[in-house]
Design an enzyme around this catalytic site. Structure first.
Site, mmCIF file in Angstrom:
data_model
loop_
_atom_site.group_PDB
_atom_site.id
_atom_site.type_symbol
_atom_site.label_atom_id
_atom_site.label_comp_id
_atom_site.label_asym_id
_atom_site.label_seq_id
_atom_site.Cartn_x
_atom_site.Cartn_y
_atom_site.Cartn_z
ATOM 1 N N SER A 11 42.310 61.079 34.449
ATOM 2 C CA SER A 11 42.624 60.217 33.703
ATOM 3 C C SER A 11 41.863 59.121 33.545
ATOM 4 O O SER A 11 40.880 58.920 34.577
ATOM 5 C CB SER A 11 44.112 59.542 34.202
ATOM 6 O OG SER A 11 44.572 60.721 34.982
ATOM 7 N N ASP A 112 41.271 68.995 42.931
ATOM 8 C CA ASP A 112 42.431 68.192 43.365
ATOM 9 C C ASP A 112 43.553 68.717 42.706
ATOM 10 O O ASP A 112 43.858 68.440 41.564
ATOM 11 C CB ASP A 112 42.267 66.717 43.410
ATOM 12 C CG ASP A 112 43.330 65.963 44.140
ATOM 13 O OD1 ASP A 112 44.080 66.573 44.604
ATOM 14 O OD2 ASP A 112 43.537 64.585 43.744
ATOM 15 N N THR A 181 44.816 66.254 52.612
ATOM 16 C CA THR A 181 44.550 64.865 52.469
ATOM 17 C C THR A 181 45.510 64.117 53.165
ATOM 18 O O THR A 181 45.128 62.939 53.802
ATOM 19 C CB THR A 181 44.140 64.216 51.327
ATOM 20 O OG1 THR A 181 45.278 64.651 50.295
ATOM 21 C CG2 THR A 181 42.893 65.143 50.683
ATOM 22 N N SER A 182 46.708 64.368 53.140
ATOM 23 C CA SER A 182 47.837 63.541 53.978
ATOM 24 C C SER A 182 49.103 64.623 54.082
ATOM 25 O O SER A 182 49.520 65.247 53.357
ATOM 26 C CB SER A 182 48.209 62.195 53.039
ATOM 27 O OG SER A 182 48.719 62.697 51.769
ATOM 28 N N ASP A 227 42.306 60.404 44.263
ATOM 29 C CA ASP A 227 41.179 60.662 43.408
ATOM 30 C C ASP A 227 39.974 60.186 43.987
ATOM 31 O O ASP A 227 38.997 60.499 43.885
ATOM 32 C CB ASP A 227 41.392 59.884 42.042
ATOM 33 C CG ASP A 227 42.892 59.876 41.445
ATOM 34 O OD1 ASP A 227 43.306 61.389 41.694
ATOM 35 O OD2 ASP A 227 43.377 59.408 40.869
HETATM 36 P P1 ATP Z 1 47.212 63.780 45.380
HETATM 37 O O1 ATP Z 1 48.339 63.058 45.001
HETATM 38 O O2 ATP Z 1 46.114 63.146 44.867
HETATM 39 O O3 ATP Z 1 47.351 65.132 45.453
HETATM 40 P P2 ATP Z 1 47.350 62.713 48.098
HETATM 41 O O4 ATP Z 1 48.812 62.680 47.910
HETATM 42 O O5 ATP Z 1 47.071 63.340 49.511
HETATM 43 O O6 ATP Z 1 46.683 63.457 46.815
HETATM 44 P P3 ATP Z 1 46.997 60.117 48.976
HETATM 45 O O7 ATP Z 1 48.384 60.385 49.704
HETATM 46 O O8 ATP Z 1 46.711 59.002 48.101
HETATM 47 O O9 ATP Z 1 46.544 61.206 47.973
HETATM 48 O O10 ATP Z 1 46.024 60.236 50.255
HETATM 49 C C1 ATP Z 1 44.627 60.078 49.999
HETATM 50 C C2 ATP Z 1 44.169 59.312 51.466
HETATM 51 O O11 ATP Z 1 44.346 57.950 51.099
HETATM 52 C C3 ATP Z 1 44.704 59.794 52.757
HETATM 53 O O12 ATP Z 1 43.920 60.546 53.248
HETATM 54 C C4 ATP Z 1 44.696 58.381 53.583
HETATM 55 O O13 ATP Z 1 43.319 58.247 53.774
HETATM 56 C C5 ATP Z 1 44.627 57.319 52.394
HETATM 57 N N1 ATP Z 1 45.941 56.517 52.219
HETATM 58 C C6 ATP Z 1 46.875 56.786 51.324
HETATM 59 N N2 ATP Z 1 48.016 55.945 51.558
HETATM 60 C C7 ATP Z 1 47.705 55.350 52.640
HETATM 61 C C8 ATP Z 1 48.518 54.515 53.752
HETATM 62 N N3 ATP Z 1 49.578 53.904 53.288
HETATM 63 N N4 ATP Z 1 47.891 54.154 54.876
HETATM 64 C C9 ATP Z 1 46.667 54.567 55.170
HETATM 65 N N5 ATP Z 1 46.018 55.595 54.576
HETATM 66 C C10 ATP Z 1 46.556 55.793 53.536
HETATM 67 N N1 PLP Z 2 46.338 59.168 36.876
HETATM 68 C C1 PLP Z 2 47.437 58.237 36.283
HETATM 69 C C2 PLP Z 2 47.279 58.097 35.069
HETATM 70 C C3 PLP Z 2 48.418 57.753 37.146
HETATM 71 O O1 PLP Z 2 49.273 57.070 36.716
HETATM 72 C C4 PLP Z 2 48.029 57.764 38.617
HETATM 73 C C5 PLP Z 2 49.297 57.260 39.744
HETATM 74 O O2 PLP Z 2 50.042 56.512 39.186
HETATM 75 C C6 PLP Z 2 47.091 58.836 39.145
HETATM 76 C C7 PLP Z 2 46.286 59.240 38.134
HETATM 77 C C8 PLP Z 2 47.081 59.080 40.447
HETATM 78 O O3 PLP Z 2 46.669 58.353 41.616
HETATM 79 P P1 PLP Z 2 46.740 59.093 43.124
HETATM 80 O O4 PLP Z 2 45.341 59.099 43.267
HETATM 81 O O5 PLP Z 2 47.340 57.821 43.882
HETATM 82 O O6 PLP Z 2 47.425 60.093 43.286
HETATM 83 MG MG MG Z 3 50.167 61.191 48.250
HETATM 84 NA NA NA Z 4 45.129 65.092 47.727
HETATM 85 MG MG MG Z 5 46.573 61.906 43.064
#
Ligand code: ATP
Ligand code: PLP
Ligand code: MG
Ligand code: NA
Ligand code: MG
Length: 304
Positions: A11, A112, A181-182, A227
């Site tokens: 995006s 991803d 990643t989480s 991302d």
């Molecule tokens: P996606 O949604 O892209 O598939 P995701 O859900 O794993 O991936 P996030 O949850 O945003 O993506 O996590 C990516 C990284 O961001 C985590 O590994 C962590 O290091 C960090 N992170 C995100 N939110 C927090 C938070 N509230 N506190 C600490 N670290 C965070």
């Molecule tokens: N792309 C768009 C257009 C979004 O609105 C968002 C989250 O709102 C994302 C990507 C993804 O963000 P994230 O890396 O936190 O999953």
């Molecule tokens: Mg997440």
């Molecule tokens: Na992820």
């Molecule tokens: Mg994401």
């Protein structure tokens, strides 16, 4: 250093940092050339009260790729993909990927597999079989969260042990490196990230490394972090090939440094006792250039 050229399909937002806006700068500060295809262009991310903009369709993706191909400027070292909102667009990504691999058989694909979080889909469910059956077998690295790892492996994850079992299922589909990643598998107020690297040997003689990182949860909801994580993991896995542990430590350390700066500034703007709004908590990516480039290794991982 040889030149690295990344095609990043994600995006675009005019204001703020998700998708390509979150991934491009970190790659560029590390010297990677980035060609961006914007799967959508929105005014801002969809967590705001309002957003406006356009969605690229699969024919438009075909067109853009065709232009690159006609000029023979479709020679990339890496493909990075993030959020994709429709099945036809994702199918076209599969076509682009197979064509890119014809030009460069050593192309590294970082995927991803963005589908949802916390038990909920935020893309059509029809994307799951495309990720699982067509993209995973071609990916070098995938970065699912816990929910996405469950969907792709077909098993429920409720302990770290079965997270690693799920990751083995994903390795068996052909992906060398899986980083969850989480996940919510740790103590309260922590996030657990798990990584698994499997170097498929001849005659089933696989070399495997598993790692685990515990992250204190910051009291805020960020966007663009997944991302950012994927782009930095691409960088550090390229700089430290076969060293998933070090690559994850550097990636996680940089992400945490960005988030701490972001949260501190967001709280100053919001004022005491107020929750920062979406605009206030946009990632402070540019101010964090030095952390992106040379992360202080605050995050350590255990390995087995
Ligand atoms: P996606 O949604 O892209 O598939 P995701 O859900 O794993 O991936 P996030 O949850 O945003 O993506 O996590 C990516 C990284 O961001 C985590 O590994 C962590 O290091 C960090 N992170 C995100 N939110 C927090 C938070 N509230 N506190 C600490 N670290 C965070
Ligand atoms: N792309 C768009 C257009 C979004 O609105 C968002 C989250 O709102 C994302 C990507 C993804 O963000 P994230 O890396 O936190 O999953
Ligand atoms: Mg997440
Ligand atoms: Na992820
Ligand atoms: Mg994401």
């Amino acid at each position: 250093m040889s030149d690295f050229r990344v095609l990043s399909i994600q995006s675009h937002v005019v204001h703020g940092y998700v998708g390509n806006k979150s991934a491009t700068f970190p790659l560029q500060v590390h010297g990677f050339e980035v060609d961006a295809i914007n799967s959508v262009q929105f005014s801002n991310h969809t967590g705001y009260g309002h957003w406006k903009g356009q969605v690229l369709n699969s024919n438009e993706l075909t067109d853009l790729y065709e232009g690159l191909k006609l000029n023979q400027i479709n020679n990339y070292t890496h493909l990075l993909t993030g959020y994709v909102g429709s099945e036809s667009f994702l199918e076209e990504v599969v076509n682009v990927l197979s064509d890119l691999k014809k030009v460069n058989p050593n192309l590294v694909f970082v995927c991803d597999p963005v589908m949802g979080d916390n038990g909920k889909f935020y893309v059509p469910e029809s994307l799951l079989p495309v990720y699982r059956d067509k993209l995973l077998p071609l990916a070098y690295i995938i970065t699912p969260n816990q929910f996405e790892a469950e969907l792709l492996s077909g098993m429920k994850i409720n302990s770290e042990q079965n997270a690693f079992e799920a990751m083995d299922i994903l390795h068996n589909k052909g992906t060398k490196c899986v980083v969850i990643t989480s996940s919510e598998l740790g103590k309260d107020n922590t996030l657990v990230a798990l990584g698994s690297f499997c170097n498929f040997g001849l005659s089933g003689n696989n070399h495997k490394l598993c790692i685990r990182m515990e992250i204190p949860k910051l009291p805020a909801v960020f966007t663009g972090t997944g991302d950012l994580f994927a782009s930095l993991l691409l960088v550090w896995m390229q700089k430290h090939p076969n060293d998933l542990k070090l690559a994850c430590e550097k990636t996680m350390s940089a992400v945490q440094a960005v988030l701490k700066r972001t949260l501190q500034e967001a709280q100053e703007l919001a004022g005491p006792d107020n929750k920062p709004n979406s605009a206030q908590i946009e990632l402070r990516l540019i101010k964090s250039m030095n952390d992106l480039l040379n992360p202080q290794e605050i995050m350590k991982s255990g390995s087995e």
